[in-house]
Enzyme design. Structure first.
Site, short mmCIF file in Angstrom:
data_model
loop_
_atom_site.label_atom_id
_atom_site.label_comp_id
_atom_site.label_asym_id
_atom_site.label_seq_id
_atom_site.Cartn_x
_atom_site.Cartn_y
_atom_site.Cartn_z
N LYS A 191 -34.08 -3.95 -6.89
CA LYS A 191 -34.52 -4.66 -5.36
C LYS A 191 -33.76 -6.01 -5.35
O LYS A 191 -33.42 -6.30 -4.13
CB LYS A 191 -35.74 -4.25 -4.95
CG LYS A 191 -36.15 -2.82 -5.02
CD LYS A 191 -37.42 -2.85 -4.45
CE LYS A 191 -37.80 -1.33 -4.28
NZ LYS A 191 -38.24 -0.52 -5.65
C1 LIG Z 1 -38.07 0.68 -5.60
C2 LIG Z 1 -37.88 1.33 -6.92
C3 LIG Z 1 -37.48 2.57 -7.06
C4 LIG Z 1 -37.03 3.47 -5.84
O1 LIG Z 1 -36.08 3.16 -4.93
P1 LIG Z 1 -36.07 3.73 -3.48
O2 LIG Z 1 -34.97 3.02 -2.87
O3 LIG Z 1 -37.32 3.52 -2.80
O4 LIG Z 1 -35.95 5.20 -3.58
C5 LIG Z 1 -37.17 3.20 -8.25
N1 LIG Z 1 -37.27 2.25 -9.49
C6 LIG Z 1 -37.61 0.95 -9.34
C7 LIG Z 1 -37.91 0.39 -10.46
C8 LIG Z 1 -38.02 0.71 -7.90
O5 LIG Z 1 -38.45 -0.90 -8.18
#
Ligand SMILES: *Cc1c(COP(=O)(O)O)cnc(C)c1O
Length: 465
Positions: free
Chosen positions: A111
């Site tokens: 993210k």
């Molecule tokens: C947020 C997150 C996901 C999921 O991603 P999305 O875009 O919500 O599908 C998967 N793995 C990790 C480590 C995350 O922080």
């Protein structure tokens, strides 16, 4: 470039859609017409460094609303915080397992890629337009930390993050609580992630509350996140050595809110030669059940080793449905209203066939997740985090069923150090990156609050004032 809401009642510019986040009609923003790149353009992207590629791609979506030199400065600053010169490198773990590593940002999760940029973009807009930027976000663990590190100490921006008390890892909690900048606040909520997300959504859809508090979103409902996440798909295409030719490449994506995989889907619509897209879920398998049956319906919430995917209702899913329904806002709105009323949504047989062409989906239970971490470590000396392990396990299932023939990259969405419970279970020790060494000595005390919207509103009122 014009943007419109999936619900069809709102059209606006790039910066307007960025500031609005969730569209005022309750829908999600998408470009009115999606750019499509030809082969020459895709090949030119393939030769670029990450930052240059990010700039070129963003430029298309920003479409002149930010001067090029300012945009380049924002992009350059955003990815300079990553601890790897390639930003999102590909590791060839073995002849048939390649990992696209997305965890070199400040909070060690994918993210950061989008939220480092969004923080800088908000700061830019706050200064240019003299608007208040008050960010409200719900987190299942990683978004909150990444959003906080994206905006901490920045001028003209404040952020409040809601997280489910006791349901995120100690490191995730410490990452957030370690930030003492005045423009940052975290609130622990008694409930799970969906409860937090619902409270945020309620404030965003209450026009009065939202305007009064000048609320902005960083959740993946903000389309800019989707754009920035496309960069590493284009980048991986050019920089993973399996794809010297313009043949297809497949991806296995650990999926929660459907943001990351939706970026891949959109990149494919824009011309990137993606062959298969695998949705990897944990035991919260609403998306896997949808791909199998065409019925989208939450079941019981389950707590797993991959908490960032412990999600029942994927907030970006509406964007996909919009395309699935031929960009027909009216049908989409009816569908979403039905879903809101009945808690269930079903697509017809034709649509289901399309879904199954667009995606392969597997749900991975905790036992398989841990086994996958173990066998990959034993055989290849590479330690997967539990989210990434779901992607690898889903890929292995797809391969067993001969569903994937092209080279595939599994997305590593977090560093294993963030999930000590799972590491302990498999008897593994993740090597600690320097970036988080300071968290050990942090002392903190948390008072969780009840799910009370009025109380939350009061707290926000005084914090954002
Ligand atoms: C947020 C997150 C996901 C999921 O991603 P999305 O875009 O919500 O599908 C998967 N793995 C990790 C480590 C995350 O922080």
């Amino acid at each position: 470039m014009q943007y419109r809401s999936t619900r069809g009642q709102r059209t606006c510019s790039f910066l307007e859609s960025f500031l609005e986040g969730l569209a005022k009609d309750g829908g999600l923003f998408l470009p009115v017409s999606l750019p499509v790149f030809d082969e020459t353009r895709i090949r030119s992207f393939a030769k670029m460094e990450f930052t240059e590629l990010a700039f070129e791609l963003l430029k298309v979506f920003v479409d002149g609303e930010i001067p090029d030199e300012d945009l380049l400065a924002i992009v350059t600053r955003s990815f300079a915080t990553f601890q790897h010169e390639e930003v999102t490198p590909t590791q060839h773990v073995s002849h048939d397992l390649s990992i696209l590593e997305l965890f070199y940002g400040p909070t060690l999760a994918f993210k950061d890629v989008a939220l480092q940029l969004i923080g800088n973009l908000y700061e830019y807009v706050a200064q240019k337009q003299q608007v208040a930027i008050n960010i409200l976000a719900a987190t299942s663990g990683d978004t909150g930390a990444a959003a906080i590190y994206g905006v901490r100490g920045k001028k003209g921006i404040s952020i409040c993050v809601l997280y489910p008390y006791g349901k995120i890892s100690p490191i995730q909690e410490r990452q957030m609580l370690a930030v003492t900048d005045e423009n940052v606040k975290t609130l622990a909520i008694e409930g799970n992630f969906d409860d937090c997300q619902r409270m945020v959504k309620q404030l965003f859809t209450d026009e009065k509350a939202r305007d009064q508090l000048s609320l902005r979103a960083v959740n993946s409902i903000n389309f800019v996140r989707i754009i920035v996440q496309m960069v590493y798909y284009f980048y991986a295409y050019g920089h993973s050595k399996q794809s010297d030719t313009l043949s297809g490449l497949s991806f296995s994506v650990p999926t929660g809110n459907f943001g990351n995989i939706f970026s891949a889907y959109l990149a494919k619509r824009m011309g990137l030669p993606i062959d298969r897209l695998i949705i990897a879920t944990n035991a919260n398998d609403i998306l896997a059940r949808f791909v199998a049956t065409g019925i989208y319906q939450p079941h019981n919430f389950k707590t797993t080793y991959s908490p960032a995917m412990d999600i029942q209702v994927a907030s970006n899913f509406e964007r996909y449905l919009f395309y699935l329904y031929g960009e027909d806002s009216q049908r989409l709105t009816t569908l979403m209203d039905d879903f809101a009323r009945t808690g269930k949504l079903a697509v017809d047989a034709d649509a289901l066939r399309q879904v199954q062409q667009d995606f392969i989906a597997y749900s991975v239970d905790d036992a398989t997740c841990l086994q996958t971490i173990q066998h990959v470590q034993k055989e290849h000396d590479y330690l997967l985090d539990p989210h990434t392990a779901c992607a690898v396990a889903a890929f292995e299932k797809a391969r067993q069923h001969d569903q994937v023939v092209t080279p595939i990259l599994c997305l590593a969405t977090a560093h294993p150090i963030k999930f000590p419970d799972a590491m302990q279970k498999v008897g593994a020790q993740a090597k600690e990156p320097d970036a988080i060494a300071h968290l050990h000595n942090l002392s903190y005390h948390v008072e969780p609050m009840a799910q009370d919207l009025a109380v939350l509103q009061d707290k926000l009122q005084s914090f954002f004032a």
